[in-house]
Write an enzyme that holds these catalytic residues in place. Structure first.
Site, PDB file in Angstrom:
ATOM      1  N   LYS A  44       0.801  -1.238   0.000  1.00  0.00           N
ATOM      2  CA  LYS A  44       0.000   0.000   0.000  1.00  0.00           C
ATOM      3  C   LYS A  44       0.837   1.294   0.000  1.00  0.00           C
ATOM      4  O   LYS A  44       0.368   2.355   0.414  1.00  0.00           O
ATOM      5  CB  LYS A  44      -0.999   0.047   1.174  1.00  0.00           C
ATOM      6  CG  LYS A  44      -1.844  -1.175   1.385  1.00  0.00           C
ATOM      7  CD  LYS A  44      -2.312  -1.847   0.135  1.00  0.00           C
ATOM      8  CE  LYS A  44      -3.355  -1.117  -0.660  1.00  0.00           C
ATOM      9  NZ  LYS A  44      -3.627  -1.873  -1.934  1.00  0.00           N
ATOM     10  N   HIS A  99       6.851  -7.354  -2.077  1.00  0.00           N
ATOM     11  CA  HIS A  99       6.605  -6.754  -0.752  1.00  0.00           C
ATOM     12  C   HIS A  99       7.450  -7.437   0.310  1.00  0.00           C
ATOM     13  O   HIS A  99       7.238  -7.215   1.516  1.00  0.00           O
ATOM     14  CB  HIS A  99       5.143  -6.943  -0.342  1.00  0.00           C
ATOM     15  CG  HIS A  99       4.144  -6.234  -1.199  1.00  0.00           C
ATOM     16  ND1 HIS A  99       4.323  -4.957  -1.655  1.00  0.00           N
ATOM     17  CD2 HIS A  99       2.928  -6.636  -1.668  1.00  0.00           C
ATOM     18  CE1 HIS A  99       3.261  -4.607  -2.374  1.00  0.00           C
ATOM     19  NE2 HIS A  99       2.419  -5.600  -2.398  1.00  0.00           N
ATOM     20  N   SER A 129      -4.880   2.992   3.877  1.00  0.00           N
ATOM     21  CA  SER A 129      -5.064   2.296   2.598  1.00  0.00           C
ATOM     22  C   SER A 129      -5.233   0.793   2.839  1.00  0.00           C
ATOM     23  O   SER A 129      -6.101   0.147   2.256  1.00  0.00           O
ATOM     24  CB  SER A 129      -3.859   2.589   1.704  1.00  0.00           C
ATOM     25  OG  SER A 129      -4.012   1.995   0.445  1.00  0.00           O
TER      26      SER A 129
HETATM   27  P1  A3P Z   1      -5.112   4.720  -1.449  1.00  0.00           P
HETATM   28  O1  A3P Z   1      -5.768   3.485  -0.907  1.00  0.00           O
HETATM   29  O2  A3P Z   1      -4.680   5.669  -0.360  1.00  0.00           O
HETATM   30  O3  A3P Z   1      -5.906   5.403  -2.515  1.00  0.00           O
HETATM   31  P2  A3P Z   1      -0.080  -0.407  -3.590  1.00  0.00           P
HETATM   32  O4  A3P Z   1      -0.004  -0.375  -5.077  1.00  0.00           O
HETATM   33  O5  A3P Z   1       1.262  -0.455  -2.920  1.00  0.00           O
HETATM   34  O6  A3P Z   1      -1.006  -1.470  -3.133  1.00  0.00           O
HETATM   35  O7  A3P Z   1      -0.660   0.996  -3.109  1.00  0.00           O
HETATM   36  C1  A3P Z   1      -1.995   1.351  -3.407  1.00  0.00           C
HETATM   37  C2  A3P Z   1      -2.168   2.814  -3.086  1.00  0.00           C
HETATM   38  O8  A3P Z   1      -1.484   3.596  -4.088  1.00  0.00           O
HETATM   39  C3  A3P Z   1      -3.625   3.222  -3.128  1.00  0.00           C
HETATM   40  O9  A3P Z   1      -3.735   4.269  -2.154  1.00  0.00           O
HETATM   41  C4  A3P Z   1      -3.741   3.731  -4.545  1.00  0.00           C
HETATM   42  O10 A3P Z   1      -4.839   4.568  -4.776  1.00  0.00           O
HETATM   43  C5  A3P Z   1      -2.424   4.473  -4.688  1.00  0.00           C
HETATM   44  N1  A3P Z   1      -2.068   4.722  -6.095  1.00  0.00           N
HETATM   45  C6  A3P Z   1      -1.937   3.839  -7.090  1.00  0.00           C
HETATM   46  N2  A3P Z   1      -1.657   4.457  -8.258  1.00  0.00           N
HETATM   47  C7  A3P Z   1      -1.606   5.782  -7.994  1.00  0.00           C
HETATM   48  C8  A3P Z   1      -1.362   6.951  -8.786  1.00  0.00           C
HETATM   49  N3  A3P Z   1      -1.145   6.891 -10.100  1.00  0.00           N
HETATM   50  N4  A3P Z   1      -1.386   8.153  -8.159  1.00  0.00           N
HETATM   51  C9  A3P Z   1      -1.621   8.239  -6.836  1.00  0.00           C
HETATM   52  N5  A3P Z   1      -1.866   7.168  -6.033  1.00  0.00           N
HETATM   53  C10 A3P Z   1      -1.853   5.953  -6.599  1.00  0.00           C
END
Ligand code: A3P
Length: 287
Positions: A44, A99, A129
Site C-alpha cells: 500500500k 513486498h 489504505s
Molecule cells: P489509497 O488506498 O490511499 O488510494 P499499492 O499499489 O502499494 O497497493 O498501493 C496502493 C495505493 O497507491 C492506493 O492508495 C492507490 O490509490 C495508490 N495509487 C496507485 N496508483 C496511484 C497513482 N497513479 N497516483 C496516486 N496514487 C496511486
C-alpha cells in the site's frame, strides 16, 4: 483456506496466494539476473504506481503495452505462487515487484548488479489504505474495527509484518549503487522530476515527449481508466471492488480524515520509539 494465514520465518502470509515452498524457492533458489529491476515496497505504498512508471519508462512513454498486458504480468509479485512462475518465464530485462522484507528476499540478489527501487509512504496513509484494502482483498482477514486493526498494524501483526522493520531493513541499503529510494509523497509532488530521477538511476534517457508519455499515463486518472492497471480483470474471488477500489483515493494525507487525534498521537508515539536514532528523514516528518 480463504483468510487463513501461515507464518514463514515469523512473517504472516495469506495461504490463498502464497506457500512456504514458494517463499523458500524465492529466498534460496531464484536466480536474479544483473539486468533485473525490482519494484519493492511495503504493501500500500505505491507499488502499482511505480510498476506503471517503470513499465512506461521501459517503453519510452508509449502506453501500448500498459494498455494490453495486466500489470501483474508486466511486473509480477515474485513471492506469490503465480507471480513466481511469471517472473521465471518473463523475457529479460525483467521487472519484478515485491513486498518481501529484506531478510526474505532472493539471496542471489545480494551477489548481483540487479537494481532495487524502494518506494516508501507515510505509514499513517499506508495504514488507512491497508484498512480499506483488507476489506476488499479476499485472501486477507477482515480488519474489524479500525482501532483494533491499528493495534495490529503497529505491532506488525499483519501480512508482511511490521512497516517499521520493513523500512529499516530496506533503507539499510542506502548508499549502495544498485539501490534507489523515493517516497509516494515525492511522486505526488513532482511526478515529472521523480521520473527524471528514476531514469538517471536506471541509466535511461527519455526525451521530453517520452517523459510526457510517462507522466500522463501514470496519473491516477489514467491508471483508474486502464483495465490493465485498475485490477478490474482480477477474479472476484480475490478482489471485490464493489464497495471500494484498489485505486481508492490516490492522495497523500488521507489519514487526517480517518484517524482520531488519539489514534494519531498513539501512532506518533510508536513511530518515535521505532525510528529513534535513525539517520532517516521523510517528507511526512514535517507534517
Ligand atoms: P489509497 O488506498 O490511499 O488510494 P499499492 O499499489 O502499494 O497497493 O498501493 C496502493 C495505493 O497507491 C492506493 O492508495 C492507490 O490509490 C495508490 N495509487 C496507485 N496508483 C496511484 C497513482 N497513479 N497516483 C496516486 N496514487 C496511486
Amino acid at each position: 483456506m480463504f483468510k487463513e494465514y501461515f507464518q514463514y520465518k515469523g512473517i504472516s502470509f495469506p495461504r490463498l496466494i502464497y506457500s512456504e515452498q514458494g517463499l523458500r524457492e524465492v529466498e534460496n533458489e531464484f536466480q536474479v539476473r544483473d539486468d533485473d529491476v525490482f519494484n519493492v515496497t511495503y504493501q500500500k505504498s505505491g507499488t502499482v504506481w511505480m510498476l506503471e512508471i517503470l513499465s512506461l519508462i521501459h517503453s519510452n512513454g508509449d502506453p501500448s503495452r500498459c494498455r494490453t498486458v495486466p500489470n501483474w504480468d508486466r511486473g509480477p509479485w515474485y513471492e506469490t505462487i503465480l507471480g513466481l512462475q511469471t517472473a521465471r518465464s518473463n523475457q529479460p530485462p525483467r521487472l519484478i515487484s515485491s513486498h518481501l522484507p529484506i531478510q526474505l528476499f532472493a539471496k542471489s540478489f545480494f551477489q548481483s548488479k540487479a537494481k532495487v527501487l524502494y518506494t516508501v509512504r507515510n505509514p499513517k496513509d499506508v495504514f488507512v489504505s491497508l484498512y480499506h484494502f483488507a476489506q476488499i482483498f479476499r485472501p486477507y482477514k477482515e480488519p474489524g474495527q479500525l482501532d483494533q486493526f491499528l493495534e495490529q498494524f503497529l505491532e506488525g501483526d499483519v501480512p508482511f509484518g511490521s512497516w517499521f522493520d520493513h523500512v529499516k531493513g530496506w533503507m539499510g541499503l542506502r548508499g549502495h549503487e544498485n539501490f534507489f529510494w523515493i517516497s509516494y509523497e515525492e511522486l505526488q509532488q513532482d511526478l515529472r522530476g521523480s521520473v527524471e530521477r528514476i531514469c538517471r538511476f536506471l541509466g535511461k534517457q527519455l526525451d521530453a515527449r517520452a517523459l510526457d508519455g510517462v507522466v500522463e499515463n501514470a496519473s491516477f486518472q489514467a491508471m483508474k481508466q486502464n483495465k490493465m492497471s485498475n485490477f478490474s480483470l482480477a477474479p472476484r474471488f480475490l478482489l471485490d471492488q464493489t464497495h471500494s477500489s484498489f485505486l481508492r483515493k490516490g492522495i497523500a494525507g488521507d489519514w487526517k480524515n480517518q484517524l482520531t487525534t488519539a489514534q494519531s498521537e498513539n501512532f506518533d508515539r510508536v513511530y518515535r520509539e521505532q525510528m529513534q536514532g535513525l539517520d532517516l528523514s521523510f517528507p511526512w516528518d514535517e507534517t
